[in-house]
Design a protein around this motif. Structure first.
Motif, short mmCIF file in Angstrom:
data_model
loop_
_atom_site.label_atom_id
_atom_site.label_comp_id
_atom_site.label_asym_id
_atom_site.label_seq_id
_atom_site.Cartn_x
_atom_site.Cartn_y
_atom_site.Cartn_z
N UNK A 155 3.38 10.97 -5.86
CA UNK A 155 4.28 11.58 -6.83
C UNK A 155 3.48 12.10 -8.01
N UNK A 156 2.54 11.27 -8.49
CA UNK A 156 1.71 11.69 -9.61
C UNK A 156 0.91 12.93 -9.23
N UNK A 161 4.88 3.18 -11.29
CA UNK A 161 5.00 2.77 -9.88
C UNK A 161 3.65 2.44 -9.29
N UNK A 162 2.66 3.33 -9.56
CA UNK A 162 1.31 3.12 -9.00
C UNK A 162 0.74 1.81 -9.52
N UNK A 169 -0.51 -5.27 -4.55
CA UNK A 169 -1.34 -5.17 -3.36
C UNK A 169 -2.43 -6.22 -3.33
N UNK A 200 6.04 11.85 -14.64
CA UNK A 200 4.67 11.47 -14.31
C UNK A 200 4.37 10.07 -14.80
N UNK A 209 0.84 -1.20 0.00
CA UNK A 209 0.00 0.00 0.00
C UNK A 209 0.87 1.24 0.00
N UNK A 267 3.84 1.51 -1.22
CA UNK A 267 4.40 1.66 -2.56
C UNK A 267 3.42 2.38 -3.48
N UNK A 268 2.15 1.95 -3.38
CA UNK A 268 1.14 2.52 -4.26
C UNK A 268 0.86 3.97 -3.90
N UNK A 299 3.65 6.15 -5.19
CA UNK A 299 3.53 6.47 -6.59
C UNK A 299 2.43 7.47 -6.86
N UNK A 300 1.28 7.30 -6.20
CA UNK A 300 0.17 8.22 -6.49
C UNK A 300 0.43 9.60 -5.91
#
Lengths: 354, 308
Positions: free
Chosen positions: A325-326, B103-104, B111, B97, A316, A318-319, A322-323
């Motif tokens: 950063x976006x 990454x996401x 997950x 981006x 979680x 990690x996700x 990333x989000x």
């Protein structure tokens, strides 16, 4: 109102040219240094020093080097971890093969080796720019991955591919405890930050920024692109190489080539982007964001009382990383440094609106 | 004979690179964005196909069709939500981006409990079959990859040459302002370009899955699509496929034959034991670098000279 520089007159040239011309800035930086040098080692516990502050400092140094190349000189580089690896392995080999070599000298020599490698891989920048240069630096990254894995000379014929370093000592003082490691890193980072700040304020820095903004016009007014681009690669790789040597010697202690993989390159790029391109302060902000965020995210479910297994929590995190950063790139593409300078501008007028 | 076999398996691998590079070039031509998320879109396509086939029990052809549709819609949604707000920003931010999107995607997949972190096999009907043809042992999975790439390339060629949508996309990529003036809905076409690129990536993922199995790190294979696009030329769609084939074939041949022929002479010449194994991780990039220094516009790209 707090930040006005009204009444601060400069009556000597040196006063006019100082790095922090506004008195509030000078007070602020003095307070930060006074806090960082004597106070933090006393109040900090071992976990904070060795797991948070030391990686933050070394990452900030590497991000500083990358910021010089990408933010000031405009040369996109996706292979930063390769230069860190060159610095780390070069320093290891110098300490190993030259008897009695002092650590600091080996760091400087490692930086010079990294600078030479940086110039070699920066040669394509003379003919290509933008995204194509990124592909060329990816070549540097994967070549370094392969070279440090396959050429036994670099790892001293180690069968496992990993190397380790003995305890460090500088000028007779042993750098063993987290406090001494922290102060060692802090000194090196401060020295390099000062050197970098002066470099980008001066003639060379302005050449880099001219090449970044409009290289044709820069060539027209007499800036030699070859000199500017190659010095950008050299200086940036020197700093990144020293950061790599610090990372290996001070933080990791023992490492293998996979410690400098492409994930590390992307992480450094994220630091530079989130911190702000073309800003020394931004490298520190970005490094703080990237180093502290995973820790913060791992604590949040615990604080909110949500029961999560360790694996789900780490995925979680990690996700969310990333989000975030976006999200950050969508909201403020110029990074935290822009937020900081906007805040300072608002502080000049506060409490008035305009 | 062995060289031909290695060449064919290199061509099959190169088809995958070519498909991912195709999506890359498509996105670059329409939105001038370099998308580092193509590899992760390929991984998502493979996982979507796996989910449809094992969890929902779809038969193979239905799952293939459904995956393509689902990933195309996902690509359109991605463009609308994430890419469009920052399209005017410097190219560097857009690149970062797309890396963040990757990454996401990877985090999302890992997950999912018990599925995301494991390696799965895709139950395709042609799994583990072998043809014996004129002395060559051909892996049917690789043949399917080559055939599917050929069919997909032909379909896309027909789309771009004869359909209104394809011609509109070509117009928008050549001159966006003129396309606006002619009444072409450029923003919608950008979304469609992303959807098309995601669909192509999904097909690449489904084709790759029987060979490398479905796992969350499949996206790293997509990084090799960049040298493929560079070799073929960033502004040319057929160039992407050709570049992929070149990169795939040369990578496989170099992986086998360079250590075979150069290990012994180099060991003798340098006095230390030299082992050039494993150089396929950087060989495509070195090839792309050589191309960049000799012929920067790639094999099929348009020349753009900026002398300084």
């Amino acid at each position: 109102m707090l930040y006005r520089d009204a009444g601060q007159f400069k009556d000597t040239y040196s006063a006019d040219q100082q790095i922090f011309p506004i008195r509030q800035d000078r007070i602020g930086i003095t307070l930060v240094l006074l806090f960082a040098f004597p106070v933090v080692p006393v109040i900090g516990n071992q976990y904070w020093l060795s797991a948070i502050l030391i990686p933050f400092l070394i990452s900030a140094l590497a991000a500083l080097g990358l910021n010089i190349l990408t933010g000031y000189a405009g040369q996109l580089s996706l292979g930063t971890a390769a230069f860190m690896a060159v610095g780390a392995f070069a320093s290891y080999n110098f300490v190993l093969r030259v008897p009695g070599m002092p650590i600091l000298v080996s760091f400087v020599l490692a930086g010079i080796m990294a600078a030479l490698v940086g110039i070699v891989f920066g040669l394509p920048s003379l003919r290509i720019k933008g995204f194509y240069l990124a592909v060329a630096t990816l070549a540097a990254q994967f070549f370094a991955d392969w070279a440090f894995l396959r050429v036994p000379y670099f790892t001293n014929d180690s069968s496992s591919g990993s190397v380790s370093v003995a305890s460090l000592s500088v000028f007779g003082l042993s750098i063993e405890s987290p406090v001494s490691k922290y102060l060692f890193c802090l000194t090196i980072v401060c020295v390099f930050a000062l050197l970098a700040k002066n470099l980008v304020r001066g003639h060379l820095g302005r050449e880099w920024m001219a090449i970044r903004d409009m290289d044709v016009a820069a060539a027209v007014i007499g800036i030699r692109p070859v000199y500017a681009k190659l010095t950008a690669f050299a200086v940036s790789s020197f700093i990144v190489g020293v950061a790599g040597a610090l990372w290996g010697f001070v933080y990791l202690g023992s490492w293998e080539p996979a410690a400098f993989s492409i994930d590390r390159s992307f992480q450094l790029l994220f630091m530079v982007i989130i911190g702000g391109l073309g800003s020394i302060m931004g490298s520190f902000f970005g490094a703080a964001f990237i180093v502290l965020l995973p820790l913060f995210l791992s604590q949040v479910p615990h604080l909110l009382g949500i029961p999560l297994t360790v694996t789900v929590a780490s995925h979680l995190e990690f996700m969310i990383f990333g989000s975030l950063i976006v999200f950050f790139l969508v909201v403020e593409p110029h990074g935290l440094a822009r937020l900081w300078s906007t805040a300072k501008e608002k502080l000049r007028l506060w409490p008035f609106p305009h | 004979m062995q060289a031909l076999q290695i060449f064919i398996s290199g061509i099959a691998q190169g088809c995958i690179y070519g498909l991912v590079a195709l999506g890359l070039v498509l996105i670059y031509k329409t939105t001038e964005t370099v998308s580092f998320a193509q590899g992760e879109l390929m991984m998502l396509g493979a996982f979507a196909g796996f989910a449809l086939m094992t969890l929902l029990g779809f038969p193979f052809w239905l799952a293939l069709f459904a995956t393509i549709v689902v990933m195309a819609l996902f690509g359109i949604a991605l463009e609308r939500i994430v890419i469009r707000p920052i399209l005017g920003q410097p190219a560097f931010s857009l690149v970062m981006l797309t890396i963040g999107i990757g990454y996401v995607a990877r985090g999302l997949v890992t997950m999912i409990p018990a599925i995301g972190t494991e390696t799965h096999t895709l139950p395709v009907p042609y799994k583990d079959q072998i043809w014996n043809l004129a002395g060559l042992v051909l892996n049917v999975e690789q043949m399917v990859v080559i055939a599917a790439t050929a069919v997909l390339s032909a379909l896309l060629y027909l789309l771009f040459r004869y359909s209104k949508l394809g011609i509109a996309m070509q117009a928008a990529s050549q001159n966006q302002l003129a396309a606006y003036y002619m009444g072409i809905p450029v923003k919608r076409l950008n979304g469609i370009a992303w959807g098309l690129a995601s669909a192509v990536a999904a097909v690449a993922g489904l084709l790759l899955a029987p060979i490398t199995f479905v796992h969350a790190n499949m996206g790293f294979i997509g990084l090799k699509a960049f040298p493929a696009a560079v070799v073929g030329g960033f502004s040319s769609l057929p160039g992407a496929i050709v570049g992929g084939l070149i990169i795939g074939a040369s990578e496989k041949l170099a992986e086998i034959y360079i250590p075979q022929f150069l290990n012994a002479p180099l060991t003798e010449a340098m006095g230390v034991s030299v082992n050039l194994a494993g150089l396929e991780i950087w060989f495509p990039y070195a090839l792309a670098l050589a191309f960049l220094l000799i012929r920067p516009e790639g094999l099929f790209g348009e020349k753009h000279i900026d002398r300084v």
